[in-house]
Design an enzyme around this catalytic site. Structure first.
Site, short mmCIF file in Angstrom:
data_model
loop_
_atom_site.label_atom_id
_atom_site.label_comp_id
_atom_site.label_asym_id
_atom_site.label_seq_id
_atom_site.Cartn_x
_atom_site.Cartn_y
_atom_site.Cartn_z
N ARG A 194 -10.35 7.18 6.72
CA ARG A 194 -11.27 6.60 8.17
C ARG A 194 -11.37 7.95 9.14
NH1 ARG A 194 -9.17 5.10 13.67
NH2 ARG A 194 -7.10 5.63 12.99
N GLU A 207 -13.92 14.57 18.27
CA GLU A 207 -12.61 14.61 17.29
C GLU A 207 -12.99 15.03 16.06
OE1 GLU A 207 -9.51 11.48 19.21
OE2 GLU A 207 -11.00 10.60 17.94
N HIS A 266 -0.06 6.16 9.49
CA HIS A 266 -1.05 5.66 10.71
C HIS A 266 -1.76 4.54 10.54
CE1 HIS A 266 -2.76 6.94 14.45
NE2 HIS A 266 -3.94 6.86 14.04
N ARG A 286 -8.63 14.32 8.42
CA ARG A 286 -6.98 13.83 8.77
C ARG A 286 -6.25 14.13 7.36
NH1 ARG A 286 -6.99 8.73 12.18
NH2 ARG A 286 -7.40 9.61 14.02
N HIS A 339 -1.37 10.53 9.75
CA HIS A 339 -1.85 11.37 10.72
C HIS A 339 -0.86 12.62 10.88
CE1 HIS A 339 -3.18 12.68 14.80
NE2 HIS A 339 -3.97 11.46 14.87
C1 LIG Z 1 -0.59 5.55 18.16
C2 LIG Z 1 -1.93 5.24 17.56
C3 LIG Z 1 -3.33 5.74 18.18
C4 LIG Z 1 -4.27 5.22 17.66
N1 LIG Z 1 -5.55 5.87 18.27
C5 LIG Z 1 -6.74 5.31 17.95
C6 LIG Z 1 -7.90 5.70 18.66
O1 LIG Z 1 -7.64 6.64 19.54
N2 LIG Z 1 -8.95 5.20 18.29
C7 LIG Z 1 -8.99 4.22 17.38
O2 LIG Z 1 -10.34 3.88 17.23
N3 LIG Z 1 -7.95 3.84 16.88
C8 LIG Z 1 -6.83 4.26 17.05
N4 LIG Z 1 -5.60 3.79 16.35
C9 LIG Z 1 -5.85 2.67 15.29
C10 LIG Z 1 -5.96 1.36 16.07
O3 LIG Z 1 -5.43 1.29 17.18
C11 LIG Z 1 -5.61 0.24 15.10
O4 LIG Z 1 -6.11 0.28 14.03
C12 LIG Z 1 -6.29 -0.89 15.79
O5 LIG Z 1 -5.91 -1.06 17.22
C13 LIG Z 1 -5.99 -2.27 15.08
O6 LIG Z 1 -6.13 -3.54 15.93
P1 LIG Z 1 -5.72 -4.85 15.26
O7 LIG Z 1 -6.30 -5.69 16.40
O8 LIG Z 1 -6.43 -4.95 13.85
O9 LIG Z 1 -4.16 -4.99 15.20
P2 LIG Z 1 -3.19 -4.54 16.18
O10 LIG Z 1 -3.70 -4.06 17.58
O11 LIG Z 1 -2.11 -3.84 15.77
O12 LIG Z 1 -2.87 -6.18 16.78
C14 LIG Z 1 -1.88 -6.73 15.55
C15 LIG Z 1 -1.52 -8.21 16.32
O13 LIG Z 1 -1.20 -9.06 15.41
C16 LIG Z 1 0.12 -9.48 15.56
N5 LIG Z 1 0.80 -10.01 14.34
C17 LIG Z 1 1.35 -9.43 13.44
N6 LIG Z 1 1.64 -10.15 12.58
C18 LIG Z 1 1.69 -11.32 13.04
C19 LIG Z 1 2.13 -12.86 12.38
N7 LIG Z 1 2.90 -12.96 11.42
N8 LIG Z 1 2.04 -13.66 13.33
C20 LIG Z 1 1.62 -13.61 14.65
N9 LIG Z 1 1.03 -12.57 14.94
C21 LIG Z 1 1.20 -11.46 14.14
C22 LIG Z 1 0.81 -8.55 16.38
O14 LIG Z 1 1.92 -8.91 17.22
C23 LIG Z 1 -0.51 -7.85 17.32
O15 LIG Z 1 -0.54 -8.72 18.29
C24 LIG Z 1 -4.39 4.32 16.64
C25 LIG Z 1 -3.10 3.72 16.18
C26 LIG Z 1 -2.14 4.10 16.58
C27 LIG Z 1 -0.86 3.35 16.14
#
Ligand SMILES: Cc1cc2nc3c(=O)[nH]c(=O)nc-3n(C[C@H](O)[C@H](O)[C@H](O)COP(=O)(O)OP(=O)(O)OC[C@H]3O[C@@H](n4cnc5c(N)ncnc54)[C@H](O)[C@@H]3O)c2cc1C
Length: 496
Positions: free
Chosen positions: A362, A114, A327, A273, A228
Site C-alpha cells: 500500500r 510521504e 500496520h 515501506r 511499518h
Molecule cells: C497508527 C496508524 C496510523 C495510520 N496512519 C494512516 C494515515 O496517515 N493515512 C491513511 O490513509 N491510513 C493510515 N492508517 C491506516 C488507516 O488508519 C486504517 O487502515 C483505516 O483507518 C481503517 O479504517 P476502517 O474503517 O476499515 O477500520 P477501523 O478504523 O479500524 O474501524 C474498524 C471498526 O470495526 C469495529 N469492529 C471490529 N470488529 C467488530 C465486530 N466483530 N463487531 C462490531 N464491530 C467490530 C471496530 O471496533 C471499529 O469500530 C494508519 C493506521 C494506524 C494504526
C-alpha cells in the site's frame, strides 16, 4: 435482547463503516451501525497520522504512484476508481459535511509528502489526522443522521443460506440475538492483534474477514501484510512515527550512527515501506538498534502531537529508537467496485476488504481515502434490498465460561507463530510449520466455540481463522513480491 430488522446493517465504526452508513442514510435507508468499540480510540481510523491523499491536478500521476508502490500488482481499474473519486469524496464528506480543518499555509492547503509519492498531495491535521476526522464523523452520524448506532456491540457470525447473507448474530452485554438486514456491510478494520507488535488497536482481530470466510465469501491477497518501519515500542505501548517525519527530512541511522537507507534504495528514507521495514530489521539485527534522527527538522514545532507522544513514552529527542510493527493488511474480503463480495447482500469496505487498490503493497495515506471512496459506493449499493428473515444460527452456551487466561495464552501462542514465521520475512518451511500449529490451535478453539459463546472466544476464533488464511496464501505465493518476502531458511523454529 430484542430481535431487530434494518435495511442496511453496517458492522464497524471506522472511516469506512461511517462513510457507508452516511451514504445509506442519505439514500433514505433505515441504517443500523454496530461497533464493538466503546470509545473512538478502538478504531485504527482514530490513530491515523500522516493524512489522506488527494489527486490535486494530476490523477494520472497519483495512479502511477499507487501502481509503482504495489510493484505493479494493484488492479488498475480499482486504482482509477480511487483517483477519480478521491477529491470529490474528501470535499463532500470531510470538508463540506464534517468541516475538518486541514492544515493550510499561505497558498491554501499545506499538502504533505510521504514515501513513494511523486509530489506533496496529502491533506493532514498536524500528524494526528485520524482523530480530527473520526471524532467529528462519529458525532455527525450520532447527532445529524437517523443512523442507529449501537456501541459495545459485537458481530459474531453472519446469518446466511445458500450464498446469501440475511444479517448478523450480534452480542451485547453477554447476550446475543440476530439482526436481519436487507444488506450487510462489513467494515471491521485490520488484523494487528495477530502480531506481537502492531500499530493497530487491540481489537483488530480480523472479525469481518473471518465471518465472511466462514460464510464462504472469497478472500484475496491475504499474504500481503504491511509492516511499518518506524514504530516505537516502550513499556507504555507502541506508537507510530509517521512517514511524514521522513518526508520532511528525518534520517534513519543504525547502532553505529551511520545513515544506511541509501545503500538499500535510490529513494533512501522515502523508499517503499516494505523496503524500509526490511532494512530497519536487518540493521537492528546487525548493529543492535535503529534510530530516526529528527535533528534535521523542526520536529517539535512541525510535529507537536508526536513530540507529546515521545514525552509521554519517555523517549528523548532527537534520536527516536524505532522498529518495524504490523500496520496494515492489503488483502481481505474480495470485493468489486461497489464493495460487493462474492456473497449476495454482503458488502465489505475499508481495511477488511480487498478492492485491489493496494495489490502487494500500500502507498502511504491511501487507506483512509479507500475507506471513504468505497464506503460511499457500498452504502449506495447496499440500499434498496428487502429484509427477509430466516432461521438464525443457534449459538450455544451450555458449558462453564473459560478463565480469562485461556484466550490470553492462545493469543500468545498465535502471535509468536505469526511473528516468527509469517512476519516480515518468511520461508517455505516456516510457512508450512506455521500452518500445522495454527490448524491445531483453530481446532482447539472451534471445539470450545461449539458449546460456549463469548466475545473473547469469537475474537480468538477470528484471529485463528485469519492467521491461517494469511499463512496459507503466503505459502502459495512462491516468489517475493511487495510485502510478501521470502528467504530460504526459517530463522527460528516454531515451538508449540
Ligand atoms: C497508527 C496508524 C496510523 C495510520 N496512519 C494512516 C494515515 O496517515 N493515512 C491513511 O490513509 N491510513 C493510515 N492508517 C491506516 C488507516 O488508519 C486504517 O487502515 C483505516 O483507518 C481503517 O479504517 P476502517 O474503517 O476499515 O477500520 P477501523 O478504523 O479500524 O474501524 C474498524 C471498526 O470495526 C469495529 N469492529 C471490529 N470488529 C467488530 C465486530 N466483530 N463487531 C462490531 N464491530 C467490530 C471496530 O471496533 C471499529 O469500530 C494508519 C493506521 C494506524 C494504526
Amino acid at each position: 435482547m430484542d430481535r431487530k430488522r434494518t435495511d442496511v446493517l453496517v458492522v464497524g465504526a471506522g472511516i469506512a463503516g461511517l462513510a457507508a452508513a452516511l451514504k445509506a442514510d442519505r439514500q433514505g435507508a433505515d441504517v443500523t451501525l454496530v461497533t464493538k468499540a466503546s470509545r473512538p480510540e478502538a478504531a485504527s481510523t482514530w490513530w491515523a497520522q500522516g493524512g489522506i491523499a488527494v489527486t490535486r491536478d494530476d490523477p494520472d500521476q497519483f495512479a502511477q504512484d499507487i501502481l509503482e508502490a504495489s510493484a505493479g500488482t494493484a488492479d488498475p481499474d480499482a486504482v482509477e476508481t480511487l483517483v477519480t473519486e478521491a477529491d470529490d469524496a474528501v470535499r463532500d464528506i470531510l470538508v463540506d459535511t464534517l468541516g475538518v480543518e486541514f492544515d493550510t499555509n499561505g497558498d491554501g492547503f499545506d499538502y504533505g509528502k510521504e514515501a513513494a509519492h511523486d509530489e506533496p498531495r496529502i491533506l493532514h491535521v498536524d500528524a494526528a489526522t485520524g482523530k480530527h476526522i473520526h471524532v467529528p464523523f462519529l458525532n455527525y452520524i450520532t447527532d445529524e443522521t437517523d443512523v442507529e448506532m449501537l456501541d459495545d456491540t459485537a458481530a459474531l457470525e453472519l446469518i446466511r443460506h445458500e450464498g446469501r447473507v440475511y444479517g448478523v448474530m450480534i452480542e451485547q452485554d453477554g447476550e446475543w440475538a440476530p439482526i436481519f438486514a436487507g444488506a450487510t456491510v462489513l467494515a471491521t478494520g485490520g488484523i494487528g492483534a495477530l502480531y506481537p507488535r502492531s500499530t493497530n488497536p487491540d481489537g483488530a482481530t480480523g472479525d469481518g474477514i473471518a465471518m465472511a470466510a466462514l460464510a464462504g465469501a472469497d478472500v484475496a491477497d491475504m499474504e500481503y501484510v504491511q509492516f511499518h518501519p518506524t514504530a516505537v515500542h516502550t513499556e507504555e505501548g507502541t506508537f507510530l512515527v509517521s512517514e511524514a517525519v521522513r518526508g520532511e527530512g528525518g534520517i534513519l541511522r543504525n547502532g553505529d550512527g551511520d545513515r544506511f537507507m541509501p545503500e538499500y534504495h535510490a529513494d533512501a528514507e522515502l523508499a517503499p515501506r516494505d523496503v524500509v521495514a526490511r532494512a530497519v530489521k536487518a540493521e537492528r539485527a546487525e548493529t543492535g538498534e535503529v534510530v530516526l534522527d529528527v535533528s534535521p527538522i523542526e520536529f517539535e514545532s512541525e510535529f507537536p502531537d508526536l513530540t507529546a507522544k515521545c514525552n509521554d513514552h519517555g523517549v528523548s529527542l532527537p534520536e527516536i529508537p524505532v522498529a518495524p510493527a504490523e500496520h496494515f493488511l492489503c488483502g481481505g474480503i474480495d470485493v468489486d467496485r461497489d464493495g460487493q463480495s462474492s456473497l449476495d447482500r454482503l458488502f465489505a469496505v475499508g481495511e477488511c476488504a480487498c478492492t485491489g487498490v493496494h495489490g502487494a503493497n500500500r502507498l502511504a495515506s491511501t487507506s483512509l481515502l479507500e475507506g471513504l471512496v468505497w464506503g460511499r459506493r457500498a452504502g449506495d449499493a447496499a440500499t434498496g434490498h428487502a429484509v427477509e428473515r430466516i432461521e438464525a444460527p443457534e449459538l450455544l452456551d451450555r458449558d462453564p465460561a473459560l478463565p480469562d487466561t485461556f484466550a490470553r495464552e492462545k493469543f500468545h501462542r498465535l502471535r509468536r507463530v505469526m511473528d516468527e514465521q509469517v512476519g516480515i520475512e518468511r520461508s517455505p518451511e516456516g510457512l508450512s510449520r506455521s500452518q500445522a500449529v495454527l490448524r491445531r490451535l483453530k481446532g482447539e478453539v472451534d471445539a470450545y466455540v461449539r458449546t460456549r459463546t463469548s466475545r473473547p472466544l469469537y475474537e480468538l476464533r477470528s484471529a485463528a481463522i485469519v492467521s491461517l488464511l494469511i499463512a496459507r496464501a503466503a505459502s502459495e505465493r512462491d516468489e517475493s513480491v511487495g510485502c510478501h518476502y521470502l528467504v530460504d531458511q526459517a530463522d527460528a523454529l516454531v515451538s508449540d
